[in-house]
Motif scaffolding. Sequence first.
Motif, PDB file in Angstrom:
ATOM      1  N   UNK A  73       0.820  -1.218   0.000  1.00  0.00           N
ATOM      2  CA  UNK A  73       0.000   0.000   0.000  1.00  0.00           C
ATOM      3  C   UNK A  73       0.852   1.266   0.000  1.00  0.00           C
ATOM      4  N   UNK A  74       2.155   1.105  -0.243  1.00  0.00           N
ATOM      5  CA  UNK A  74       3.075   2.220  -0.450  1.00  0.00           C
ATOM      6  C   UNK A  74       3.235   3.129   0.767  1.00  0.00           C
ATOM      7  N   UNK A  75       3.268   2.506   1.943  1.00  0.00           N
ATOM      8  CA  UNK A  75       3.610   3.263   3.139  1.00  0.00           C
ATOM      9  C   UNK A  75       5.016   3.854   3.009  1.00  0.00           C
ATOM     10  N   UNK A  76       5.904   3.129   2.305  1.00  0.00           N
ATOM     11  CA  UNK A  76       7.292   3.565   2.165  1.00  0.00           C
ATOM     12  C   UNK A  76       7.536   4.375   0.886  1.00  0.00           C
ATOM     13  N   UNK A  77       6.479   4.669   0.136  1.00  0.00           N
ATOM     14  CA  UNK A  77       6.621   5.480  -1.070  1.00  0.00           C
ATOM     15  C   UNK A  77       6.931   6.920  -0.712  1.00  0.00           C
ATOM     16  N   UNK A  78       8.098   7.438  -1.080  1.00  0.00           N
ATOM     17  CA  UNK A  78       8.486   8.786  -0.636  1.00  0.00           C
ATOM     18  C   UNK A  78       7.562   9.883  -1.130  1.00  0.00           C
ATOM     19  N   UNK A  79       6.844   9.645  -2.229  1.00  0.00           N
ATOM     20  CA  UNK A  79       5.941  10.678  -2.754  1.00  0.00           C
ATOM     21  C   UNK A  79       4.730  10.892  -1.833  1.00  0.00           C
ATOM     22  N   UNK A  80       4.484   9.964  -0.922  1.00  0.00           N
ATOM     23  CA  UNK A  80       3.346  10.105  -0.020  1.00  0.00           C
ATOM     24  C   UNK A  80       3.652  10.980   1.193  1.00  0.00           C
ATOM     25  N   UNK A  81       4.941  11.227   1.457  1.00  0.00           N
ATOM     26  CA  UNK A  81       5.301  12.019   2.638  1.00  0.00           C
ATOM     27  C   UNK A  81       4.778  13.451   2.510  1.00  0.00           C
ATOM     28  N   UNK A  82       4.094  13.902   3.538  1.00  0.00           N
ATOM     29  CA  UNK A  82       3.587  15.262   3.543  1.00  0.00           C
ATOM     30  C   UNK A  82       2.362  15.462   2.674  1.00  0.00           C
ATOM     31  N   UNK A  83       1.933  14.415   1.974  1.00  0.00           N
ATOM     32  CA  UNK A  83       0.774  14.513   1.079  1.00  0.00           C
ATOM     33  C   UNK A  83      -0.371  13.639   1.589  1.00  0.00           C
ATOM     34  N   UNK A  84       0.001  12.459   2.095  1.00  0.00           N
ATOM     35  CA  UNK A  84      -0.969  11.497   2.615  1.00  0.00           C
ATOM     36  C   UNK A  84      -0.622  11.228   4.073  1.00  0.00           C
ATOM     37  N   UNK A  85      -1.626  11.048   4.899  1.00  0.00           N
ATOM     38  CA  UNK A  85      -1.424  10.709   6.304  1.00  0.00           C
ATOM     39  C   UNK A  85      -0.879   9.280   6.386  1.00  0.00           C
ATOM     40  N   UNK A  86       0.397   9.140   6.753  1.00  0.00           N
ATOM     41  CA  UNK A  86       1.017   7.817   6.792  1.00  0.00           C
ATOM     42  C   UNK A  86       0.367   6.919   7.840  1.00  0.00           C
ATOM     43  N   UNK A  87      -0.113   7.502   8.921  1.00  0.00           N
ATOM     44  CA  UNK A  87      -0.791   6.697   9.928  1.00  0.00           C
ATOM     45  C   UNK A  87      -2.105   6.137   9.388  1.00  0.00           C
ATOM     46  N   UNK A  88      -2.674   6.848   8.412  1.00  0.00           N
ATOM     47  CA  UNK A  88      -3.882   6.338   7.760  1.00  0.00           C
ATOM     48  C   UNK A  88      -3.546   5.102   6.927  1.00  0.00           C
ATOM     49  N   UNK A  89      -2.394   5.140   6.240  1.00  0.00           N
ATOM     50  CA  UNK A  89      -1.955   3.965   5.483  1.00  0.00           C
ATOM     51  C   UNK A  89      -1.674   2.809   6.439  1.00  0.00           C
ATOM     52  N   UNK A  90      -1.045   3.113   7.580  1.00  0.00           N
ATOM     53  CA  UNK A  90      -0.749   2.063   8.553  1.00  0.00           C
ATOM     54  C   UNK A  90      -2.050   1.408   9.053  1.00  0.00           C
ATOM     55  N   UNK A  91      -3.043   2.245   9.339  1.00  0.00           N
ATOM     56  CA  UNK A  91      -4.326   1.713   9.815  1.00  0.00           C
ATOM     57  C   UNK A  91      -5.013   0.892   8.727  1.00  0.00           C
ATOM     58  N   UNK A  92      -4.957   1.374   7.488  1.00  0.00           N
ATOM     59  CA  UNK A  92      -5.563   0.641   6.373  1.00  0.00           C
ATOM     60  C   UNK A  92      -4.883  -0.706   6.175  1.00  0.00           C
ATOM     61  N   UNK A  93      -3.568  -0.739   6.327  1.00  0.00           N
ATOM     62  CA  UNK A  93      -2.817  -1.983   6.176  1.00  0.00           C
ATOM     63  C   UNK A  93      -3.228  -3.001   7.230  1.00  0.00           C
ATOM     64  N   UNK A  94      -3.556  -2.519   8.424  1.00  0.00           N
ATOM     65  CA  UNK A  94      -3.955  -3.402   9.518  1.00  0.00           C
ATOM     66  C   UNK A  94      -5.408  -3.849   9.398  1.00  0.00           C
ATOM     67  N   UNK A  95      -6.168  -3.220   8.491  1.00  0.00           N
ATOM     68  CA  UNK A  95      -7.541  -3.650   8.258  1.00  0.00           C
ATOM     69  C   UNK A  95      -8.611  -2.666   8.654  1.00  0.00           C
TER      70      UNK A  95
END
Length: 357
Positions: A109-131
């Motif tokens: 889900x591209x938590x480690x994609x550098x283009x997401x920094x400052x653009x997408x809430x990374x904690x939101x990706x973390x929560x989505x990854x967990x379900x």
Amino acid sequence: MRVMDFTRAPPRLAVEVDWGTSYELLVSLIKYASPESEATFDDGREWFDRIRTKASPEVLGALDRLGPAAKPWGSLVKLIRQEPVARDAAALIERVDATPPVELRLNLLWFYGPWNRGVVDLEQIRAAAAGNRSAQDALLANPAYLGDEPPSYGRLMRLDPEETKQIVLEILHRWHEEVFEDERDLGAVLKRDAEAKRAQAATMSPEDLIEKATNGLEYTPQPWIHRVLLVPHVSMRPWNVMNAYDDVSVVCYPVADESLGVEFTAPPAALVRLHKALGDEKRLRILKRLARGGATLQELADEVGLAKSSTHHHMVILRSAGLLRVTLEDDSRYTLRREFIPEASGWLQSYLEGSES
């Protein structure tokens, strides 16, 4: 005006060349997820027909359950690059098997994609990854997340972590056993090309090496990139497959024709691509426009009266023939590689007059 400049000069771009059948396995899966581009691949429709014959209903069903997105397979390059580097396909599968399910989903889900920094809430990706369903809904509705890709991520997004890992492992195992080409021959081609690029790195700048390997991609510095990893591939020739994780930009570039060891009497692939590129009125009009100066994809589409997607198809063919240079940025700009034209003009004569012995 007198100026005291205490800023540091930008660091020299660091470029590494690596190779492995693990990368090739992922590129072949990206290719299968890109049937809309089959006409632009060197082996075109024949490859897709062959794969559909070789692949079992089980692997095709697993691919369908994961969803149509091509990008997730590229995210697994980060797992390849963990020490020790998993260069062969079997080592990659073992690495995925040893990865915790939620960590695997963070990659996909591209938590480690550098283009997401400052653009997408990374904690939101973390929560989505967990379900977390609400986090998944928010990401899929966010236009800043993966650009126009979110709809193709719908099935992957809804899987739970354990199911995601089970499906990904089934795909990798079966694809490797049923579909993947002879690794020994393939590995020899990839290694030969990587060694050639490493030798060239000693005689040219990192930027020139990137342009030469990719057949026209002009490196544009990005604030989040400190290193570029060049990786040869065969599967998606003549495409370059772009990727990134952490501070690394990954460029999977098409192996050079000479690395394939083709039959001496066969027309050089570069010559075939050149004449294919020139054998279309729209593409000639695009070249004529670029002879006046650089342009974006949208500007070219407007000038030749084509949809942006159709124009992009033409640009892939022109770039694969070596006729164009394109910048690596969000709004890529195309220019004509004028220095290439005199060299290419002699290819036909060289082929016709070459010895067959």
